[in-house]
Design an enzyme around this catalytic site. Sequence first.
Site, PDB file in Angstrom:
ATOM      1  N   TYR A 177       0.745  -1.346   0.095  1.00 31.78           N
ATOM      2  CA  TYR A 177       0.091  -0.056   0.064  1.00 31.78           C
ATOM      3  C   TYR A 177       0.820   1.471  -0.039  1.00 31.78           C
ATOM      4  O   TYR A 177       1.651   1.641   0.874  1.00 31.78           O
ATOM      5  CB  TYR A 177      -1.039   0.099   1.219  1.00 31.78           C
ATOM      6  CG  TYR A 177      -2.451  -0.685   1.161  1.00 31.78           C
ATOM      7  CD1 TYR A 177      -2.455  -1.587  -0.247  1.00 31.78           C
ATOM      8  CD2 TYR A 177      -3.173  -0.635   1.910  1.00 31.78           C
ATOM      9  CE1 TYR A 177      -3.641  -2.202  -0.234  1.00 31.78           C
ATOM     10  CE2 TYR A 177      -4.552  -1.351   1.739  1.00 31.78           C
ATOM     11  CZ  TYR A 177      -4.685  -1.840   0.355  1.00 31.78           C
ATOM     12  OH  TYR A 177      -5.831  -2.636   0.275  1.00 31.78           O
ATOM     13  N   LYS A 207       2.655 -14.799  -1.053  1.00 31.59           N
ATOM     14  CA  LYS A 207       2.860 -15.148  -2.252  1.00 31.59           C
ATOM     15  C   LYS A 207       4.348 -15.301  -2.504  1.00 31.59           C
ATOM     16  O   LYS A 207       4.888 -14.769  -3.318  1.00 31.59           O
ATOM     17  CB  LYS A 207       2.220 -13.988  -3.077  1.00 31.59           C
ATOM     18  CG  LYS A 207       2.139 -14.331  -4.580  1.00 31.59           C
ATOM     19  CD  LYS A 207       1.107 -15.334  -4.730  1.00 31.59           C
ATOM     20  CE  LYS A 207       1.131 -15.748  -6.468  1.00 31.59           C
ATOM     21  NZ  LYS A 207       0.147 -16.947  -6.733  1.00 31.59           N
ATOM     22  N   ASP A 222      -3.822 -16.723  -3.573  1.00 36.56           N
ATOM     23  CA  ASP A 222      -4.716 -17.091  -4.541  1.00 36.56           C
ATOM     24  C   ASP A 222      -5.506 -18.327  -4.110  1.00 36.56           C
ATOM     25  O   ASP A 222      -6.673 -18.390  -4.042  1.00 36.56           O
ATOM     26  CB  ASP A 222      -4.242 -17.042  -5.879  1.00 36.56           C
ATOM     27  CG  ASP A 222      -2.870 -17.985  -6.088  1.00 36.56           C
ATOM     28  OD1 ASP A 222      -2.174 -18.087  -4.799  1.00 36.56           O
ATOM     29  OD2 ASP A 222      -2.618 -18.378  -6.968  1.00 36.56           O
ATOM     30  N   ASP A 266      -6.327  -6.734   3.717  1.00 40.76           N
ATOM     31  CA  ASP A 266      -7.394  -5.838   3.227  1.00 40.76           C
ATOM     32  C   ASP A 266      -8.511  -6.613   2.317  1.00 40.76           C
ATOM     33  O   ASP A 266      -9.604  -6.716   2.492  1.00 40.76           O
ATOM     34  CB  ASP A 266      -7.068  -4.585   2.561  1.00 40.76           C
ATOM     35  CG  ASP A 266      -8.095  -3.557   2.694  1.00 40.76           C
ATOM     36  OD1 ASP A 266      -9.191  -3.709   3.109  1.00 40.76           O
ATOM     37  OD2 ASP A 266      -7.848  -2.587   2.051  1.00 40.76           O
ATOM     38  N   ASP A 296     -12.377  -8.444   3.554  1.00 36.02           N
ATOM     39  CA  ASP A 296     -13.587  -8.075   2.924  1.00 36.02           C
ATOM     40  C   ASP A 296     -14.365  -9.225   2.458  1.00 36.02           C
ATOM     41  O   ASP A 296     -15.506  -9.408   2.607  1.00 36.02           O
ATOM     42  CB  ASP A 296     -13.382  -7.221   1.818  1.00 36.02           C
ATOM     43  CG  ASP A 296     -13.142  -5.817   2.348  1.00 36.02           C
ATOM     44  OD1 ASP A 296     -13.099  -5.434   3.467  1.00 36.02           O
ATOM     45  OD2 ASP A 296     -13.120  -4.829   1.276  1.00 36.02           O
TER      46      ASP A 296
END
Length: 358
Positions: A135, A188, A221, A245, A249
Site C-alpha cells: 500500500y 505469495k 490466491d 485488506d 472483505d
Amino acid sequence: MTHSYALGVLHGDGIGPEIVPAAVAAADAAARAAGLAPIEWRELPLGLAAIGTHGSAVPESTLDALETVDAWLLGPHDSAAYPEPHRSLLNPSGTIRKRFDLFANIRPAKSFEGGRAVVPGTDLVIVRENTQGFYADRSTYAGTGEFMPTPDTAIAMGIITRSAVERIARAAFELARTRGKRVTIVHKANVLKLTTGLFKSVCLEVAAAYPDVAVDDFHIDAMTVHLVRRAHEFDVIVTENMFGDILSDLAGELAGSLGIAPSINASDTKAMAQAAHGSAPDIAGRDVANPIAIMLSAAMLLRWLAAGHDDPRALDAGDRLEAGVEAAVRDGVATADMGGTASTSAFTAAVVAAVGRA
C-alpha cells in the site's frame, strides 16, 4: 476498582454520523450493565465537515486530542469525494494510523445465528500488518510508495521489514493462544520471493516460540478459494497489508455481510475502532445503514482497554455488547443488507434493550 475511560469519537462521512452514535449508545448500555464507570466521549472533527470548519480533513487539533484519550472510535470516511487538494492527501484513517503507529489491524469475521452467512460457522480473525506492504500510503516515512518517472510509467514499491513482521506475527500468535491455537500465514512467496518470502520466513521463526500453536501457510490466491469453501475451519490468519485488506472483505461477506465486519487498529499503547466497510454515501441520511460492524468494533475496543488495564468490567462490557448484537439478530431484527427491514435506529434500540436484559 474499575477504570474511567475517555474515548474519542470521530463521526466521519456518509453513514458515519448515523452508525457511530449507534455504537456509542450500545457501548454506554453495555458499560452500565457491566458496572463500568460512565465513558467520557469526546467528539472530535474529522472528514468533509472538518474541511469546512478547520481547513483539513484531519485537523492538527484532532490529532493532538487523540494523544490525550485512552482510545477512539472512527467512523468511515469518503476521501474520494473531498475537494482538492484534500482528495490527493493521505486519507484520514491512514493519517491517524501513521501518526500513532497502529501496526496491527485485527479484523474478525464471525457468522450470526439468524444471519445470512455464505459459510455458516465462520469464526476467524485476520491479523493484518498495517504499516508496510504494497500500500503506497504506508510504505514510506515521507511521500508515498508510488511514483511516475514518465507519464506512461507508474511504479509502486512494496516494503517488508523483519521488525514489522515480527511484531505482527507475535500479535497473531498471542491472539491464537486465546482462541483455537491455530495460525495460518498467507503470502505469495512463490512469486514475490523476497518480500512476502521474508514475511513467511519471519512468521515461521516467530512460530518457534509458540509450540502450542499449530501453523500452516497458503498462497494468497489459494487462500481465497479455501475461505469460500471452508472458512469455518480457520482460526487466526496473519498476512501483509494488501492481502489482509482483501481477505477481510471477503471473509466479512462470507460471514454474512461486510456490514457486520469490525476491526481495531492498535499499537501497544493506542487503539482505534473502525468498521471494515466504507461510508456508503448512497444510503447516507436514510436511517437504513447496518451499525453492527462499528458496534462490534466498539466491543473490541472495550476488550482492548480491559487487557491493557486489567479491567474485568471493561471486558464484561465488551462481551455484553457483542452478546446484545447477537441477540438482536437471533431475534430477527436485521437491516436490509442482512435480509431484514429494521432501520439503523430500530436495530440500535434492539441492541440496547438486549444488553439491558443480559
